[in-house]
Design a protein around this motif. Structure first.
Motif, PDB file in Angstrom:
ATOM      1  N   LYS A 224      28.750  73.506  89.876  1.00 45.27           N
ATOM      2  CA  LYS A 224      29.269  72.737  88.886  1.00 45.27           C
ATOM      3  C   LYS A 224      28.805  71.309  89.003  1.00 45.27           C
ATOM      4  N   ILE A 225      29.156  70.702  90.116  1.00 45.44           N
ATOM      5  CA  ILE A 225      28.606  69.310  90.167  1.00 45.44           C
ATOM      6  C   ILE A 225      27.336  69.135  90.274  1.00 45.44           C
ATOM      7  N   ILE A 226      26.349  69.871  90.997  1.00 47.72           N
ATOM      8  CA  ILE A 226      24.968  69.804  90.816  1.00 47.72           C
ATOM      9  C   ILE A 226      24.433  69.804  89.270  1.00 47.72           C
ATOM     10  N   ILE A 227      25.213  70.427  88.483  1.00 49.99           N
ATOM     11  CA  ILE A 227      24.898  70.534  87.078  1.00 49.99           C
ATOM     12  C   ILE A 227      25.365  69.393  86.337  1.00 49.99           C
ATOM     13  N   GLU A 228      26.476  68.978  86.463  1.00 47.18           N
ATOM     14  CA  GLU A 228      27.121  67.948  85.938  1.00 47.18           C
ATOM     15  C   GLU A 228      26.405  66.663  86.150  1.00 47.18           C
ATOM     16  N   GLU A 229      26.115  66.447  87.378  1.00 44.68           N
ATOM     17  CA  GLU A 229      25.315  65.173  88.038  1.00 44.68           C
ATOM     18  C   GLU A 229      23.848  65.493  87.787  1.00 44.68           C
ATOM     19  N   LYS A 230      23.313  66.292  87.229  1.00 45.24           N
ATOM     20  CA  LYS A 230      22.010  66.405  86.883  1.00 45.24           C
ATOM     21  C   LYS A 230      21.081  66.519  88.220  1.00 45.24           C
ATOM     22  N   LEU A 231      21.760  67.093  89.317  1.00 40.03           N
ATOM     23  CA  LEU A 231      21.167  66.997  90.564  1.00 40.03           C
ATOM     24  C   LEU A 231      19.982  67.864  90.847  1.00 40.03           C
ATOM     25  N   TYR A 232      19.856  68.934  89.852  1.00 40.23           N
ATOM     26  CA  TYR A 232      18.810  69.899  89.901  1.00 40.23           C
ATOM     27  C   TYR A 232      17.612  69.568  89.397  1.00 40.23           C
TER      28      TYR A 232
END
Ligand SMILES: Nc1nc2c(c(=O)[nH]1)N[C@H]1C(S)=C(S)[C@@H](COP(=O)(O)OP(=O)(O)OC[C@H]3O[C@@H](n4cnc5c(=O)[nH]c(N)nc54)[C@H](O)[C@@H]3O)O[C@H]1N2
Ligand SMILES: Nc1nc2c(c(=O)[nH]1)N[C@H]1C(S)=C(S)[C@@H](COP(=O)(O)OP(=O)(O)OC[C@H]3O[C@@H](n4cnc5c(=O)[nH]c(N)nc54)[C@H](O)[C@@H]3O)O[C@H]1N2
Ligand code: SF4
Ligand SMILES: [Mo]
Length: 654
Positions: A224-232
């Motif tokens: 969730k954090i990876i997606i929310e913070e656009k880390l992918y």
């Protein structure tokens, strides 16, 4: 002194390569083969104990028959006559599926599974389905990737972060442990996620205590954090993942605080993990089998797969989500004489449903049971029920080296050869990708008959014309025929230096074996099987003391507990001990809805609150933990959810 090559046949990730020393017709020493590329001369105490078990005083050399409750010795020929008469009779009256074969992986030798071939030629019988071991995770990875592939072990050194998730290699996989220590020296970060502060956790840079059965929630929180913070990496997600949008929509319905509360892992740590998986990678994840022995076990592994995928750690050096490493089963010719063609009557029962199946099934009912390479009366869940099921079956045969708790409840015991007395081929589907041709080190004593010849003789007695009456060498040569095309023969395999896993990196070409050829976070197959197509987190409620069982360091399940004295040890922390006024070493009764056992409590503060931890493998004489466990199944793969068992502590007033 003569030296022969041999690989460990125990059901283990590591498949160690031995040098076996023989003097005057006796095995005198087993040591690790230093020249082996994977196991490098390092072996564990269980490997060395093949020798102790070879010459153990309790070994049986003649079949034993139970007459009026007493065991009497009979000859191999008498045993063959008896089995052949019974099997003919049951087959004629009820059909061949009135015979059940229960097996596990007590020996990894290909020829040690010869009975499967025999039962196929007999017409097909009743077989177990589901798993005591790794089933939920295997099914999860099949949905996600289409197959189960691992990275080679040395690729760990290409990682920056190594996440050991619900796995305890300090006990169960010495070569992974060796590699972790090496990686640590090279400055790699090691993270261990486990409810119990294990010996593996001791070498970690970060140990994360997680509430049991909530690993799916943790993986979702990180994702969730990876997606929310656009880390992918958007292009990776677009090109190689099916279902990203749907999964993201699902994750949006889950509150981060809720997920953090569920798992017991603080949001700061979750955030740190999100960064490690993406910005500070590559990160490799090693998933163990403990975390999937829950009702939600399959979804847990699917959520971790989704995390490793969305964070971009699939198909790259130093990445991977390693669960198992199936290299040989689809390539070798494991049914070289096409026995399956004759197995028209094969039917299956779920291992979780053993008792009900035996008691209720009448079309046809189970009249005979063969147990090979397994000790279900210590290893299956809910043993009181398993015992009752045994009582219902007319004729039970156990093939083993020793008179185990299971053998003891049978009518006929057939002793088998020790691995050192058996020529064979071994490979593992867990981690080590090398294949080994085992040379026979010594002849079996006292006219003991190896299983391979036993089933040949039985086929003659039963007049099964199609049965392959060929030498072991001829049989094994047929098994490895597909390898001959790439110039691999028995002689080459003997050294143990052959593997056909050529890629260091799993899924390097990013062509997955799923229907869409992508990583399927959204799986139509799962949907078709009546499951959620996306990984979901199913909360487990728990207001009692949970029993967690895991695998002991010095025994392969029940096998090396045979000579252990005393009663079963149960570990709990000082808070729990205090609330029951328990002293260290005190003997108490543990009770679940299935049964009770007496245990000796050991107070250890590496265990979280409200958990009792036991190793699995204790015999009935000690108090087998599986008298307590539930025979319920996980969400997928028919895995037994052993760790969803709750117990009460009853103080003994003596
Ligand atoms: N010495 C030895 N080696 C063995 C075996 C043996 O009996 N003895 N058995 C072999 C076999 S057949 C297998 S299947 C493998 C198994 O190998 P592993 O997977 O390494 O071992 P397990 O004991 O099944 O479980 C590993 C860990 O899962 C943790 N765990 C339990 N519940 C949870 C949870 O909810 N979340 C998380 N994150 N962790 C959890 C346990 O505390 C334990 O430390 O080992 C193989 N190797
Ligand atoms: N509560 C709980 N229960 C568990 C687990 C858990 O974590 N918790 N783990 C589960 C797992 S992962 C597994 S894989 C199962 C393992 O379950 P089993 O494989 O049934 O366990 P073992 O006690 O190793 O029994 C193997 C038997 O095979 C015999 N054997 C060895 N060599 C040979 C041979 O060459 N021929 C024949 N015929 N027999 C041979 C051994 O003497 C031994 O009695 O247990 C499961 N049970
Ligand atoms: S039990 Fe595992 S670690 Fe031990 S010798 Fe056998 S393969 Fe190696
Ligand atoms: Mo296992």
């Amino acid at each position: 002194m003569q030296v022969v090559n041999h690989g460990c046949t125990l059901d283990c990730w590591d498949l160690c390569k031995f040098k076996v020393y023989i003097d005057n017709g006796k095995v005198v020493k087993i040591e690790g083969d230093k020249g082996h590329p994977y196991t490098k001369g390092i072996i564990c105490v269980k490997g060395k104990k093949h020798l102790e078990r070879l010459y153990h005083k309790n070994r049986k050399y003649s079949p034993m028959f139970k007459k009026n409750g007493k065991w009497i010795e009979i000859t191999f020929n008498e045993a063959l006559e008896l089995i052949s008469k019974k099997l003919r009779n049951y087959k004629e009256k009820f059909g061949s599926s009135s015979i059940l074969h229960y097996f596990e992986s007590g020996s990894g030798g290909v020829l040690k599974s010869i009975e499967n071939i025999f039962f196929n030629f007999l017409g097909g019988i009743t077989l177990p389905k589901g798993s005591l071991c790794w089933g939920a995770g295997i099914q999860a990875q099949k949905y996600d990737f289409g197959d189960i592939k691992g990275h080679t072990l040395d690729d760990i050194l290409n990682s920056k972060n190594i996440i050991i998730w619900g796995r305890n290699p300090a006990n169960t996989s010495i070569h992974l442990m060796y590699m972790l220590k090496k990686a640590k020296k090279k400055g790699k970060r090691i993270i261990v996620i486990d409810p119990i502060y294990t010996d593996t956790a001791k070498i970690a840079d970060t140990y994360i205590r997680i509430n049991p059965s909530t690993d799916g929630a943790l993986a979702m929180a990180i994702t969730k954090i990876i997606i929310e913070e656009k880390l992918y990496n958007e292009s990776f997600v677009r090109n190689y993942i099916k279902g990203f949008k749907e999964y993201n929509n699902y994750l949006k319905t889950l509150d981060l605080d809720y997920l953090s509360d569920e798992t017991g892992v603080g949001i700061e740590i979750i955030r740190k993990l999100a960064y490690l998986y993406t910005q500070k990678g590559p990160s490799t994840t090693y998933i163990g089998y403990g975390l999937q022995r829950y009702k939600n076990g399959g979804n847990t592994v699917r959520a971790i797969d989704a995390l490793a995928s969305i964070s971009g750690n699939i198909g790259i050096e130093g990445g991977g989500v390693n669960y198992a490493n199936r290299v040989y089963p689809d390539i070798l010719n494991l049914d070289p004489y096409n026995s399956l063609k004759y197995a028209h009557n094969t039917r299956y029962f779920n291992v979780s449903n053993f008792y009900n199946f035996i008691i209720k099934e009448d079309n046809p009912p189970i009249k005979a049971m063969f147990i090979t390479k397994a000790n279900p009366l210590t290893q299956m869940p809910n043993l009181n029920k398993v015992k009752l099921a045994f009582e219902k079956i007319d004729f039970k045969v156990c093939i083993d080296l020793f008179m185990t708790d299971t053998a003891n409840e049978c009518d006929l015991f057939i002793p088998c050869t020790n691995t050192l007395e058996s020529e064979d081929i071994v490979f593992s589907s867990m981690n080590n990708p090398y294949i080994i041709y085992n040379e026979k080190a010594v002849e079996p004593k006292n006219k003991l008959m190896d299983e391979y010849y036993f089933f040949q003789e039985l086929s003659k007695k039963m007049d099964i014309k199609e049965y392959p009456l060929v030498s072991k060498k001829e049989y094994l040569n047929k098994v490895i025929e597909p390898l001959k095309e790439i110039n691999i023969d028995l002689e080459k395999i003997k050294e143990g230096k052959i593997t056909i896993q050529t890629e260091k990196v799993a899924w390097k070409n990013l062509e997955f074996k799923t229907p869409s050829k992508k990583i399927e976070i959204y799986s139509e197959k799962a949907k078709g099987d009546g499951l959620s197509p996306l990984p979901v987190y199913n909360k487990q409620t728990n207001n009692k003391i949970r029993l967690i069982t895991s695998h002991p360091r010095d025994s392969l399940f029940s096998q090396h507990f045979m000579d252990v004295k005393g009663i079963t040890k149960a570990y709990l922390n000082s808070n729990l001990a205090k609330s029951y006024d328990l002293k260290d070493n005190e003997k108490v009764t543990l009770k679940s809805k299935n049964g009770e056992i007496k245990v000796q409590v050991i107070i250890k503060d590496n265990i979280p609150d409200n958990i009792i931890h036991m190793y699995i493998g204790w015999w009935h004489k000690h108090g087998a933990p599986n008298f307590l466990t539930n025979n319920i199944s996980s969400d997928m793969g028919g895995q037994i959810a052993f760790n969803d068992t709750f117990v009460e502590i009853i103080k003994n007033n003596n």
